[in-house]
Design a protein around this motif. Structure first.
Motif, PDB file in Angstrom:
ATOM      1  N   ASP A   1      -1.713   8.155  -1.621  1.00  0.00           N
ATOM      2  CA  ASP A   1      -2.718   8.423  -2.646  1.00  0.00           C
ATOM      3  C   ASP A   1      -2.118   9.040  -3.910  1.00  0.00           C
ATOM      4  O   ASP A   1      -2.679   8.897  -4.998  1.00  0.00           O
ATOM      5  CB  ASP A   1      -3.800   9.349  -2.090  1.00  0.00           C
ATOM      6  CG  ASP A   1      -4.672   8.665  -1.048  1.00  0.00           C
ATOM      7  OD1 ASP A   1      -4.689   7.414  -1.012  1.00  0.00           O
ATOM      8  OD2 ASP A   1      -5.326   9.386  -0.261  1.00  0.00           O
TER       9      ASP A   1
ATOM     10  N   ASN B   1      -7.754   2.026  -7.481  1.00  0.00           N
ATOM     11  CA  ASN B   1      -8.956   1.557  -6.798  1.00  0.00           C
ATOM     12  C   ASN B   1     -10.213   2.287  -7.222  1.00  0.00           C
ATOM     13  O   ASN B   1     -11.315   1.774  -7.062  1.00  0.00           O
ATOM     14  CB  ASN B   1      -8.763   1.690  -5.281  1.00  0.00           C
ATOM     15  CG  ASN B   1      -7.592   0.861  -4.782  1.00  0.00           C
ATOM     16  OD1 ASN B   1      -7.391  -0.258  -5.238  1.00  0.00           O
ATOM     17  ND2 ASN B   1      -6.827   1.408  -3.853  1.00  0.00           N
ATOM     18  N   ASP B   2     -10.064   3.480  -7.752  1.00  0.00           N
ATOM     19  CA  ASP B   2     -11.239   4.221  -8.180  1.00  0.00           C
ATOM     20  C   ASP B   2     -10.843   5.209  -9.269  1.00  0.00           C
ATOM     21  O   ASP B   2      -9.686   5.594  -9.392  1.00  0.00           O
ATOM     22  CB  ASP B   2     -11.862   4.978  -7.001  1.00  0.00           C
ATOM     23  CG  ASP B   2     -10.931   6.060  -6.452  1.00  0.00           C
ATOM     24  OD1 ASP B   2      -9.725   5.777  -6.336  1.00  0.00           O
ATOM     25  OD2 ASP B   2     -11.415   7.174  -6.170  1.00  0.00           O
TER      26      ASP B   2
ATOM     27  N   LYS C   1      -4.103  -3.123 -11.640  1.00  0.00           N
ATOM     28  CA  LYS C   1      -4.142  -3.319 -10.194  1.00  0.00           C
ATOM     29  C   LYS C   1      -3.469  -2.136  -9.506  1.00  0.00           C
ATOM     30  O   LYS C   1      -2.395  -1.709  -9.913  1.00  0.00           O
ATOM     31  CB  LYS C   1      -3.419  -4.616  -9.833  1.00  0.00           C
ATOM     32  CG  LYS C   1      -3.487  -4.987  -8.355  1.00  0.00           C
ATOM     33  CD  LYS C   1      -2.801  -6.313  -8.106  1.00  0.00           C
ATOM     34  CE  LYS C   1      -2.781  -6.676  -6.622  1.00  0.00           C
ATOM     35  NZ  LYS C   1      -4.133  -6.877  -6.095  1.00  0.00           N
ATOM     36  N   GLY C   2      -4.091  -1.594  -8.471  1.00  0.00           N
ATOM     37  CA  GLY C   2      -3.552  -0.454  -7.751  1.00  0.00           C
ATOM     38  C   GLY C   2      -4.336   0.822  -7.965  1.00  0.00           C
ATOM     39  O   GLY C   2      -4.193   1.781  -7.207  1.00  0.00           O
TER      40      GLY C   2
ATOM     41  N   LYS D   1       0.846  -1.187   0.000  1.00  0.00           N
ATOM     42  CA  LYS D   1       0.000   0.000   0.000  1.00  0.00           C
ATOM     43  C   LYS D   1       0.886   1.243   0.000  1.00  0.00           C
ATOM     44  O   LYS D   1       1.865   1.326   0.744  1.00  0.00           O
ATOM     45  CB  LYS D   1      -0.899   0.003   1.233  1.00  0.00           C
ATOM     46  CG  LYS D   1      -1.863   1.178   1.313  1.00  0.00           C
ATOM     47  CD  LYS D   1      -2.728   1.063   2.551  1.00  0.00           C
ATOM     48  CE  LYS D   1      -3.636   2.271   2.736  1.00  0.00           C
ATOM     49  NZ  LYS D   1      -4.583   2.458   1.647  1.00  0.00           N
TER      50      LYS D   1
END
Length: 384
Positions: free
Chosen positions: A147, A357-358, A354-355, A144
């Motif tokens: 942002d 998320n929105d 992937k990675g 993770k």
């Protein structure tokens, strides 16, 4: 073809589909499959490809002319074997021959390297997915990050400690975000991983495009000899603007890993044109440095221009591409890609990676400045 509908724009998809297919695609290729092509865009003379990664300022014309003058003998003769090409690559990157091997593009080396191990592997997503696609899914532990897709050494070390990571993949700059971890931070990671016997795979395929204050390399005999747990991957195809040659290198002070990957490749995995490139590249080092500096400057201008477009969030990059997030809730990425294709422009939709998320994310390649301006003007039309 591109009309206002409420607060957004809609496209007559059927009409655009017909236009795009008739302009670009052979009869047996439909638009959806056209977007999913993996290269081969040289078939379409007028297309400006902002999808696949390039170096528009290298090779110089003098090098192209040298290839042309040697074309026939390169075409009709076998290339040298692996040992000769490893010697050429060692000279090109100024490292010991036993530390380096050459691949038919970095992708060949990545596949050989990753498939030989099934350890718990940390990968920072979003990422160049060839690494994840080359190993069993249950071996992958995603890390993770912030942002804005940034991270630092402490985050990586904490992640490795918490997840008992056995090998860590770090791409610098990251693809597709363009984020580059600093030299001091990566050395901090290497110090920790050396102490705890963690393998680090460091991909610096795009690092030559960083500006001068951020640019560095780990392909150095002293670094390789100190950190035997380090494996460096570099795509020559991408950074040197010769993707058609299919060239990449893997470098490590761990000679057993180098031998294992080398032996897994075929004896003639590099063609004569790729070998010739490594043979003559020494004459063009200054040209290459100028080309990378030029891309850094042009990227800066492109980023600033993209920032002026309402509805696009720009992530600052140290690579030859720029990641953008579309901040319009009713955005139709397929329609916009179709519209741009009808204008001879191809872009990369990263939203399914992937990675992410929105939201909707696109990656735009940094091409020559006049070509970038064509894309930016069309994007302004879309977002006006």
């Amino acid at each position: 073809m591109f009309v206002k509908s409420g607060s957004w724009y809609e496209i007559d998809d059927a009409n655009d589909l017909h236009i795009a297919e008739s302009m670009f695609a052979p009869d047996d290729i439909k638009l959806d499959s056209y977007f999913k092509r993996f290269g081969g865009y040289w078939r379409f003379d007028n297309l400006l490809d902002f999808c696949y990664l390039v170096n528009p300022y290298f090779p110089p014309q003098k090098m192209n002319d040298e290839f042309k003058s040697s074309f026939e003998k390169l075409l009709i003769n076998y290339p040298s074997g692996m040992n000769v090409n490893r010697s050429l690559a060692a000279t090109m990157f100024n490292v010991k021959q036993e530390y380096i091997t050459v691949g038919n593009g970095a992708a060949e080396l990545i596949r050989q390297l990753m498939s030989n191990y099934n350890e718990k592997t940390g990968i920072i997503f979003p990422s160049f997915e060839e690494y994840a696609n080359s190993i069993q899914k249950e071996s992958i532990i995603p890390m993770k990050i912030n942002d804005d897709f940034s991270y630092n050494a402490d985050m990586i070390i904490s992640f490795m400690m918490s997840n008992s990571i056995e090998r860590m993949v770090i791409i610098a700059p990251d693809n597709p975000s363009g984020y580059l971890i600093s030299y001091d931070e990566i050395i901090k990671v290497l110090d920790y991983t050396l102490k705890h016997n963690i393998l680090v795979i460091f991909d610096e395929s795009f690092i030559d495009f960083a500006d001068n204050t951020h640019r560095y390399t780990l392909i150095n005999n002293n670094i390789l000899e100190k950190y035997k747990n380090l494996i460096v991957v570099k795509s020559i195809s991408k950074s040197y603007g010769v993707p058609g040659l299919r060239l990449g290198v893997m470098v490590s002070g761990n000679t057993e890993i180098v031998k294992a990957v080398s032996s897994a490749c075929s004896i003639w995995n590099i063609n004569s044109f790729g070998e010739f490139f490594m043979q003559i590249i020494g004459k063009y080092r200054k040209d290459y440095k100028k080309a990378c500096d030029k891309i850094a400057a042009v990227r800066e201008k492109m980023q600033e221009s993209l920032k002026t477009i309402n509805g696009i969030k720009v992530y600052l990059s140290q690579a030859n591409y720029i990641l953008c997030k579309i901040e319009k809730s009713d955005f139709n990425i397929h329609s916009v890609m179709t519209y741009l294709l009808s204008k001879n422009l191809l872009i990369k939709d990263c939203s399914s990676k992937k990675g992410f998320n929105d939201g909707i994310y696109i990656r735009l390649v940094v091409r020559a400045e006049e070509e970038n301006n064509i894309l930016i003007n069309e994007l302004k039309t879309v977002f006006m």
